[in-house]
Design a protein around this motif. Structure first.
Motif, PDB file in Angstrom:
ATOM      1  N   ARG A 157      -0.117   0.948   4.772  1.00  0.00           N
ATOM      2  CA  ARG A 157       0.489   0.423   3.544  1.00  0.00           C
ATOM      3  C   ARG A 157      -0.463  -0.523   2.813  1.00  0.00           C
ATOM      4  O   ARG A 157      -0.655  -0.411   1.603  1.00  0.00           O
ATOM      5  N   GLU A 158      -1.073  -1.440   3.539  1.00  0.00           N
ATOM      6  CA  GLU A 158      -1.934  -2.438   2.892  1.00  0.00           C
ATOM      7  C   GLU A 158      -3.226  -1.842   2.335  1.00  0.00           C
ATOM      8  O   GLU A 158      -3.928  -2.494   1.568  1.00  0.00           O
ATOM      9  N   GLU A 159      -3.541  -0.614   2.683  1.00  0.00           N
ATOM     10  CA  GLU A 159      -4.744   0.049   2.164  1.00  0.00           C
ATOM     11  C   GLU A 159      -4.477   0.855   0.887  1.00  0.00           C
ATOM     12  O   GLU A 159      -5.411   1.299   0.244  1.00  0.00           O
ATOM     13  N   ASP A 189       6.970   2.551   1.021  1.00  0.00           N
ATOM     14  CA  ASP A 189       5.676   1.870   0.897  1.00  0.00           C
ATOM     15  C   ASP A 189       5.316   1.644  -0.567  1.00  0.00           C
ATOM     16  O   ASP A 189       4.864   0.559  -0.949  1.00  0.00           O
ATOM     17  N   LEU A 209       4.882  -2.036  -2.542  1.00  0.00           N
ATOM     18  CA  LEU A 209       3.611  -2.420  -3.158  1.00  0.00           C
ATOM     19  C   LEU A 209       3.683  -2.504  -4.677  1.00  0.00           C
ATOM     20  O   LEU A 209       3.102  -3.401  -5.291  1.00  0.00           O
TER      21      LEU A 209
END
Length: 119
Positions: free
Chosen positions: A18-20, A93, A97
């Motif tokens: 997710r953070e990528e 996700d 974001l």
């Protein structure tokens, strides 16, 4: 890119965590009409769909490319279930974001399809 895998699967596919996931990658993936068509079908269905269920007016290799772009950008998740490659939207996700982005893009695509008569 870090791979998220299915335990015991020798056919695991690489997905960004997710953070990528980056906005420019998501927007790039959604900018192509064939990829947008796939995303609209997945959103309308609301569940995972086998890649073989998509009928796109392009070659099989081009279809594979479009699914890879969607997966590598973080728009979809793909897993093998038996011999079928299943695809589903990473709605949770994307919403975490970029709140409202996917729904706004889908609404705009639906409006455009209606306006152009190919909805």
């Amino acid at each position: 890119m870090t791979s998220t895998t299915t335990a015991g699967s020798s056919r695991a596919l690489a997905h960004p965590r997710r953070e990528e996931i980056r906005l420019e990658g998501v927007l790039h993936a959604l900018a192509d009409p064939m990829r947008m068509r796939v995303v609209r079908e997945l959103a309308a269905d609301g569940s995972e769909m086998a890649c073989s269920r998509f009928v796109l007016p392009v070659t099989k290799s081009t279809t594979t490319h479009h699914f890879r772009v969607l997966r590598e950008s973080g728009v979809i998740q793909q897993v093998y279930r038996g011999t079928a490659k299943m695809s589903g939207l990473r709605r949770e996700d994307l919403e975490a974001l970029f709140p409202g982005l996917l729904d706004s893009v889908l609404a705009a695509a639906d409006g455009e399809a209606g306006r152009l008569g190919d909805g």
